[in-house]
Design a protein around this motif. Structure first.
Motif, PDB file in Angstrom:
ATOM      1  N   LYS A  91      83.247  -2.004 -39.492  1.00  0.00           N
ATOM      2  CA  LYS A  91      83.663  -2.906 -40.578  1.00  0.00           C
ATOM      3  C   LYS A  91      83.779  -4.337 -40.052  1.00  0.00           C
ATOM      4  O   LYS A  91      84.365  -4.574 -39.001  1.00  0.00           O
ATOM      5  N   VAL A  92      83.232  -5.263 -40.810  1.00  0.00           N
ATOM      6  CA  VAL A  92      83.226  -6.664 -40.377  1.00  0.00           C
ATOM      7  C   VAL A  92      83.731  -7.560 -41.504  1.00  0.00           C
ATOM      8  O   VAL A  92      83.374  -7.362 -42.667  1.00  0.00           O
ATOM      9  N   ILE A  93      84.549  -8.526 -41.143  1.00  0.00           N
ATOM     10  CA  ILE A  93      84.904  -9.593 -42.085  1.00  0.00           C
ATOM     11  C   ILE A  93      84.024 -10.784 -41.714  1.00  0.00           C
ATOM     12  O   ILE A  93      83.927 -11.141 -40.542  1.00  0.00           O
ATOM     13  N   MET A  94      83.380 -11.383 -42.703  1.00  0.00           N
ATOM     14  CA  MET A  94      82.593 -12.586 -42.430  1.00  0.00           C
ATOM     15  C   MET A  94      83.131 -13.730 -43.283  1.00  0.00           C
ATOM     16  O   MET A  94      83.527 -13.535 -44.428  1.00  0.00           O
ATOM     17  N   CYS A  95      83.125 -14.929 -42.719  1.00  0.00           N
ATOM     18  CA  CYS A  95      83.557 -16.078 -43.514  1.00  0.00           C
ATOM     19  C   CYS A  95      83.001 -17.361 -42.903  1.00  0.00           C
ATOM     20  O   CYS A  95      82.587 -17.386 -41.746  1.00  0.00           O
ATOM     21  N   THR A  96      82.996 -18.413 -43.724  1.00  0.00           N
ATOM     22  CA  THR A  96      82.780 -19.757 -43.204  1.00  0.00           C
ATOM     23  C   THR A  96      84.175 -20.367 -43.160  1.00  0.00           C
ATOM     24  O   THR A  96      84.933 -20.260 -44.131  1.00  0.00           O
ATOM     25  N   VAL A  97      84.512 -20.982 -42.046  1.00  0.00           N
ATOM     26  CA  VAL A  97      85.896 -21.398 -41.823  1.00  0.00           C
ATOM     27  C   VAL A  97      86.337 -22.574 -42.691  1.00  0.00           C
ATOM     28  O   VAL A  97      85.508 -23.265 -43.298  1.00  0.00           O
ATOM     29  N   MET A 112      72.101  -9.228 -42.430  1.00  0.00           N
ATOM     30  CA  MET A 112      71.526  -8.514 -41.297  1.00  0.00           C
ATOM     31  C   MET A 112      72.487  -7.431 -40.804  1.00  0.00           C
ATOM     32  O   MET A 112      72.070  -6.349 -40.427  1.00  0.00           O
ATOM     33  N   LEU A 113      73.778  -7.745 -40.829  1.00  0.00           N
ATOM     34  CA  LEU A 113      74.763  -6.749 -40.410  1.00  0.00           C
ATOM     35  C   LEU A 113      74.754  -5.571 -41.384  1.00  0.00           C
ATOM     36  O   LEU A 113      74.763  -4.412 -40.980  1.00  0.00           O
ATOM     37  N   GLU A 114      74.717  -5.896 -42.679  1.00  0.00           N
ATOM     38  CA  GLU A 114      74.669  -4.822 -43.674  1.00  0.00           C
ATOM     39  C   GLU A 114      73.415  -3.983 -43.479  1.00  0.00           C
ATOM     40  O   GLU A 114      73.453  -2.760 -43.581  1.00  0.00           O
ATOM     41  N   GLY A 115      72.342  -4.670 -43.178  1.00  0.00           N
ATOM     42  CA  GLY A 115      71.083  -3.980 -42.944  1.00  0.00           C
ATOM     43  C   GLY A 115      71.162  -3.052 -41.742  1.00  0.00           C
ATOM     44  O   GLY A 115      70.466  -2.046 -41.659  1.00  0.00           O
ATOM     45  N   ALA A 116      72.031  -3.408 -40.800  1.00  0.00           N
ATOM     46  CA  ALA A 116      72.182  -2.597 -39.587  1.00  0.00           C
ATOM     47  C   ALA A 116      73.276  -1.544 -39.781  1.00  0.00           C
ATOM     48  O   ALA A 116      73.671  -0.875 -38.834  1.00  0.00           O
ATOM     49  N   GLY A 117      73.792  -1.427 -41.003  1.00  0.00           N
ATOM     50  CA  GLY A 117      74.729  -0.335 -41.293  1.00  0.00           C
ATOM     51  C   GLY A 117      76.198  -0.721 -41.296  1.00  0.00           C
ATOM     52  O   GLY A 117      77.059   0.136 -41.410  1.00  0.00           O
ATOM     53  N   TYR A 118      76.500  -1.991 -41.182  1.00  0.00           N
ATOM     54  CA  TYR A 118      77.904  -2.404 -41.199  1.00  0.00           C
ATOM     55  C   TYR A 118      78.402  -2.570 -42.637  1.00  0.00           C
ATOM     56  O   TYR A 118      77.634  -2.949 -43.532  1.00  0.00           O
ATOM     57  N   GLU A 119      79.699  -2.300 -42.806  1.00  0.00           N
ATOM     58  CA  GLU A 119      80.335  -2.592 -44.089  1.00  0.00           C
ATOM     59  C   GLU A 119      80.927  -3.989 -43.911  1.00  0.00           C
ATOM     60  O   GLU A 119      81.758  -4.200 -43.035  1.00  0.00           O
ATOM     61  N   ASP A 138      94.941  -5.909 -43.958  1.00  0.00           N
ATOM     62  CA  ASP A 138      94.648  -4.926 -44.973  1.00  0.00           C
ATOM     63  C   ASP A 138      93.370  -4.130 -44.666  1.00  0.00           C
ATOM     64  O   ASP A 138      93.334  -2.914 -44.735  1.00  0.00           O
ATOM     65  N   TYR A 139      92.337  -4.848 -44.302  1.00  0.00           N
ATOM     66  CA  TYR A 139      90.988  -4.276 -44.181  1.00  0.00           C
ATOM     67  C   TYR A 139      90.742  -3.625 -42.815  1.00  0.00           C
ATOM     68  O   TYR A 139      89.897  -2.754 -42.680  1.00  0.00           O
ATOM     69  N   LYS A 140      91.511  -4.078 -41.815  1.00  0.00           N
ATOM     70  CA  LYS A 140      91.385  -3.559 -40.451  1.00  0.00           C
ATOM     71  C   LYS A 140      89.919  -3.543 -39.964  1.00  0.00           C
ATOM     72  O   LYS A 140      89.339  -2.486 -39.713  1.00  0.00           O
ATOM     73  N   PRO A 141      89.337  -4.723 -39.836  1.00  0.00           N
ATOM     74  CA  PRO A 141      87.933  -4.787 -39.424  1.00  0.00           C
ATOM     75  C   PRO A 141      87.759  -4.503 -37.932  1.00  0.00           C
ATOM     76  O   PRO A 141      88.699  -4.698 -37.151  1.00  0.00           O
ATOM     77  N   ASP A 142      86.577  -4.057 -37.563  1.00  0.00           N
ATOM     78  CA  ASP A 142      86.263  -3.913 -36.135  1.00  0.00           C
ATOM     79  C   ASP A 142      85.954  -5.293 -35.563  1.00  0.00           C
ATOM     80  O   ASP A 142      86.206  -5.553 -34.394  1.00  0.00           O
ATOM     81  N   ILE A 143      85.393  -6.155 -36.411  1.00  0.00           N
ATOM     82  CA  ILE A 143      85.019  -7.504 -35.969  1.00  0.00           C
ATOM     83  C   ILE A 143      85.324  -8.513 -37.075  1.00  0.00           C
ATOM     84  O   ILE A 143      85.115  -8.233 -38.254  1.00  0.00           O
ATOM     85  N   ASN A 205      76.825  -4.631 -32.288  1.00  0.00           N
ATOM     86  CA  ASN A 205      76.623  -3.269 -31.786  1.00  0.00           C
ATOM     87  C   ASN A 205      77.293  -3.096 -30.426  1.00  0.00           C
ATOM     88  O   ASN A 205      77.923  -2.087 -30.154  1.00  0.00           O
ATOM     89  N   LYS A 206      77.155  -4.124 -29.594  1.00  0.00           N
ATOM     90  CA  LYS A 206      77.746  -4.074 -28.251  1.00  0.00           C
ATOM     91  C   LYS A 206      79.272  -4.065 -28.369  1.00  0.00           C
ATOM     92  O   LYS A 206      79.956  -3.301 -27.702  1.00  0.00           O
ATOM     93  N   LEU A 207      79.792  -4.896 -29.264  1.00  0.00           N
ATOM     94  CA  LEU A 207      81.245  -5.036 -29.388  1.00  0.00           C
ATOM     95  C   LEU A 207      81.910  -3.778 -29.955  1.00  0.00           C
ATOM     96  O   LEU A 207      82.984  -3.400 -29.521  1.00  0.00           O
ATOM     97  N   VAL A 208      81.269  -3.135 -30.934  1.00  0.00           N
ATOM     98  CA  VAL A 208      81.904  -1.943 -31.515  1.00  0.00           C
ATOM     99  C   VAL A 208      81.773  -0.722 -30.622  1.00  0.00           C
ATOM    100  O   VAL A 208      82.555   0.219 -30.748  1.00  0.00           O
TER     101      VAL A 208
END
Ligand code: B12
Length: 210
Positions: A91-97, A112-119, A138-143, A205-208
């Motif tokens: 699971k990933v949270i993405m944002c522009t700061v 691209m992340l979604e394409g690689a199977g990330y939520e 709340d979301y407890k992302p991996d990244i 992928n490396k980080l998770v």
């Protein structure tokens, strides 16, 4: 390289949304991999737009129209690059700061992340450190992925990392990117860096898997 990919790039640069949509649909019908349509035409076109803008050959309104054309193409491709995901990679949270409204790169990384199977939970643009903390709890992302395109908003990345630490979420894995961001800066703020959307997937992928 199929000629249609070049035609998509050209239509994007000209800001012709309808033409981009038509050509993207045609490329899909021809069996071209949606990821290749993104990487080899939409991304190529947008990077050309960036160059033309920098060289003063293109101006803000034209850039916006081109960005819109790119998004129209992406709308078609997005469901296609996500539908083959059976198992979520993480699971990933993405944002522009905070302070930054650029979202094309962030959207690409998200796709691209979604394409690689990330939520991926995309929080949009101009996202405050407080919001990042709140959603992370709340979301407890991996990244947590943060994008900045302005030198002046890079400081928001640092603030966001600090806010996560202060909220007791100091072990959150943070990934940063965007044109002014560097590996050195990422290291300084305790984050990881990738220079483009494809490298971002490899990095995730490396980080998770750690
Ligand atoms: C498009 C654009 C705009 C559009 C944005 C539209 C949108 N919806 O995003 C508009 C016209 C709105 C805009 C506005 C402004 N912009 Co502008 N913009 C650009 C431009 C031309 C292209 C950016 C872009 O989309 N590139 C294409 C994408 C695909 O690349 P990318 O974002 O770098 O993303 C890739 C990587 O960086 C990486 N990545 C990105 N994010 C992340 C995140 C993670 C986690 C990871 C791992 C990787 C990653 O992967 C992406 C895909 O490969 C750049 C010029 C340039 N050369 O970059 C200027 C540029 C970024 N803008 C600039 C400026 C100054 C502004 C304005 C202040 C202009 C003004 N005076 O109003 C405003 C600021 C508004 C704001 N508060 O944010 C400057 C920034 C200078 C600086 N160093 O600070 C630039 C560099 C132009 C210049 N040379 O002066 N802009």
């Amino acid at each position: 390289m199929p000629a249609i990919l070049e035609q998509i790039s050209e239509a994007l640069i000209d800001g012709m949304s309808k033409k981009v949509q038509g050509l993207v649909n045609k490329a899909v019908e021809e069996g071209i991999d949606p990821k290749s349509i993104i990487n080899d035409s939409l991304l190529v076109g947008m990077s050309e737009v960036a160059d033309l803008f920098q060289e003063g050959e293109m101006f803000v309104p034209e850039v916006l129209v081109a960005a819109k054309a790119m998004n129209k193409g992406m709308e078609i491709l997005k469901p296609m690059i996500t539908e083959d995901d059976l198992e979520k990679a993480g699971k990933v949270i993405m944002c522009t700061v905070k302070g930054d409204l650029h979202d094309i790169g962030k959207k690409l990384v998200t796709m691209m992340l979604e394409g690689a199977g990330y939520e991926v939970k995309d929080l949009g643009v101009d996202v405050t450190p407080e919001k990042i903390v709140e959603v992370s709890k709340d979301y407890k992302p991996d990244i947590v992925g943060m994008s900045a395109m302005l030198t002046t908003t890079m400081v928001s990345m640092r603030d966001s990392v600090s806010a996560l630490e202060e909220a007791g979420l100091g072990d959150t894995v943070v990934m940063v990117g965007g044109a002014p961001v560097s590996e050195k800066f990422a290291n300084e703020i305790g984050a990881h860096y990738a220079g483009d959307a494809s490298t971002a997937v490899k990095l995730a992928n490396k980080l998770v898997s750690k």
